[in-house]
Design an enzyme around this catalytic site. Structure first.
Site, PDB file in Angstrom:
ATOM      1  CG  ASP A   2      21.348 -41.001  29.168  1.00 35.44           C
ATOM      2  OD1 ASP A   2      21.816 -39.736  27.977  1.00 35.44           O
ATOM      3  OD2 ASP A   2      22.010 -40.115  30.038  1.00 35.44           O
ATOM      4  CE1 TYR A  17      13.409 -31.999  29.322  1.00 38.61           C
ATOM      5  CE2 TYR A  17      14.741 -32.635  27.713  1.00 38.61           C
ATOM      6  CZ  TYR A  17      14.526 -32.548  28.618  1.00 38.61           C
ATOM      7  OH  TYR A  17      14.483 -34.759  29.260  1.00 38.61           O
TER       8      TYR A  17
HETATM    9  C1  IPM Z   1      20.631 -35.393  25.174  1.00 38.36           C
HETATM   10  C2  IPM Z   1      21.240 -33.970  26.696  1.00 38.36           C
HETATM   11  C3  IPM Z   1      19.991 -32.531  26.725  1.00 38.36           C
HETATM   12  C4  IPM Z   1      18.948 -32.889  26.652  1.00 38.36           C
HETATM   13  C5  IPM Z   1      20.940 -31.486  27.857  1.00 38.36           C
HETATM   14  C6  IPM Z   1      21.737 -31.245  28.367  1.00 38.36           C
HETATM   15  C7  IPM Z   1      19.561 -29.989  27.397  1.00 38.36           C
HETATM   16  O1  IPM Z   1      20.788 -33.961  27.901  1.00 38.36           O
HETATM   17  O2  IPM Z   1      20.564 -33.995  24.480  1.00 38.36           O
HETATM   18  O3  IPM Z   1      19.692 -36.166  25.572  1.00 38.36           O
HETATM   19  O4  IPM Z   1      18.071 -33.013  27.210  1.00 38.36           O
HETATM   20  O5  IPM Z   1      18.159 -33.124  25.246  1.00 38.36           O
HETATM   21 MN    MN Z   2      20.297 -36.769  27.391  1.00 33.40          MN
END
Ligand code: IPM
Ligand code: MN
Ligand code: NAD
Length: 372
Positions: free
Chosen positions: A257, A147
């Site tokens: 998630d 990222y």
């Molecule tokens: C999270 C989100 C973020 C990430 C995005 C929206 C930048 O998905 O906090 O899990 O990927 O970290």
């Molecule tokens: Mn996320």
């Protein structure tokens, strides 16, 4: 003189302002029962900030965050179609969230995955798997990896488009998050699942080397290595085997998630993003544009993020526990927002606001009793 805690409030987009409105009420109730004050300063952040001021993370928001003791952030982002109306660099994920994480070097992301015994029925997993509930602490590295690595897009000599996106880590970056994970494991069940992919990725080879070095100072902690793909299955088949799990940035994004799914709703996933000097707190979930404006979003993760702030930034462990108890009490009374209602015919569906009302009523009574 009574203490003053300065908090930056970033409501965010879509359901962000709806769930934030409930979460900030917690500060008011605590103030009413304790000799302390919270100074809340709201600031624009995300798509709302971009449309109002042309920047997803405006300078004045940065100044408010810099001056705050802690930051409370609602989810940001728009639907895929709406996002296309914003230039790539100012889309809230790239233009606001990642710069916020980089600004305060919030390398350690605490994502608790918890279902108390009374909430166990929220999980879509069978009762024989969930048993008395779940209590996992997922620790995600938050400022490195893919990222944050160098990115390049181009066209080669044959006219074909290509992209390079680097997964970058330094040993210091890896060590600092592993230290946090080992400390947590030591304070909990002395068991740490190391989630990696060293059968393919060199970044995981380095990660595991550094882990072995850090482990020397934590001999009381048992380390269990697990490949990330196998971990995804194990989380569904036997989540009870996990206590503390640690992993790099993208693995943590995806598995956290999945954990929301195991709990029964992403609305049950609060988080803390901790840096050397400052921490910010946010739900792990997104801005849920599909249910925005309907007063039906689950505010649990947003209110839980306040509870995490009270404990981790302000050492108000008792007050934090009363916030968790109040929310669990509302579930025990048989009320939930619609995302969790399918788990049982006996649940009565309430709105975001009514869930907040019930939490605040319970918290107020508990704080009154605690100070009596
Ligand atoms: C999270 C989100 C973020 C990430 C995005 C929206 C930048 O998905 O906090 O899990 O990927 O970290
Ligand atoms: Mn996320
Ligand atoms: P999402 O997490 O917003 O939603 C996924 C599903 O979960 C949706 O069906 C949604 O209705 C449901 N959901 C999420 N939170 C809920 C809650 N509190 N109560 C009830 N249901 C809830 O993920 P998405 O749809 O992929 O992303 C939407 C936007 O959010 C995107 O722009 C994305 O980039 C952004 N996002 C932001 C953050 C953040 O601010 N930290 C995190 C993740 C995604």
């Amino acid at each position: 003189m009574s203490s003053l805690y300065k908090i930056a409030i970033l409501p965010g987009d879509a359901i962000g302002p709806e769930i934030m409105a409930q979460a900030v009420r917690v500060f008011g109730v605590i103030e009413a029962h304790r000799d302390l004050s919270f100074e809340l300063t709201e600031a624009p952040f995300g798509a709302a900030a971009y449309f109002a001021e042309g920047k997803a993370f405006p300078e004045r928001t940065k100044a408010i965050c810099d001056a705050a003791d802690a930051i409370l952030k609602g989810p940001v982002g728009l639907s895929f179609e709406e996002s296309q109306k914003i230039p790539l660099a100012e889309q809230p994920e790239r233009g606001a969230i990642l710069p916020l994480r980089a600004r305060y070097n919030t390398f350690a992301n605490f994502r608790p995955v918890c279902l108390s015994r009374g909430m166990a029925h929220f999980s879509p997993l069978k009762p024989t798997i969930i048993k008395d509930g779940i209590d996992i602490l997922l620790i995600r590295e938050l400022v490195g990896g893919l990222y944050f690595g160098k990115k390049e897009r181009g066209t080669d000599t044959a006219g074909k488009r290509y992209v390079h996106e680097l997964l970058e880590y330094t040993e210091d970056q890896v060590r600092q998050v592993l230290l946090v994970a080992f400390e947590q494991a030591r304070q909990r069940k002395q068991r740490l699942h190391n989630i990696h992919k060293s059968n393919v990725l060199m970044s995981s080879v380095l990660w595991n080397e550094v882990l072995d070095e850090v482990h020397r100072d934590y001999q009381d902690v048992e380390v269990i290595p697990l490949l990330v793909d196998a971990a995804a299955t194990a989380l569904c088949l036997n989540p009870g085997q996990f206590d503390v799990m640690v992993m790099e940035n993208m693995f943590g994004d995806i598995l956290s998630d999945q954990c929301g799914g195991i709990l029964g709703s992403l609305g049950l996933m609060p988080s803390a993003c901790v840096g050397p000097e400052k921490a910010y707190y946010e739900p792990s979930h997104g801005s849920a544009p599909d249910i925005a404006g309907k007063n039906i979003a689950n505010p649990y993760a947003m209110i839980g993020s306040v509870a995490m702030m009270l404990e981790m930034s302000f050492a108000m462990n008792k007050e934090a526990k009363l916030v968790w108890d109040a929310m669990q009490g509302v579930f025990a009374d048989g009320y939930s927002t619609p995302d969790l209602a399918a788990s049982s015919d006996a649940m009565q569906v309430v709105s975001t606001e009514e869930f907040g009302d019930r939490v605040i009523t319970r918290l107020d009574a508990a704080l009154a009793e605690a100070s009596a």
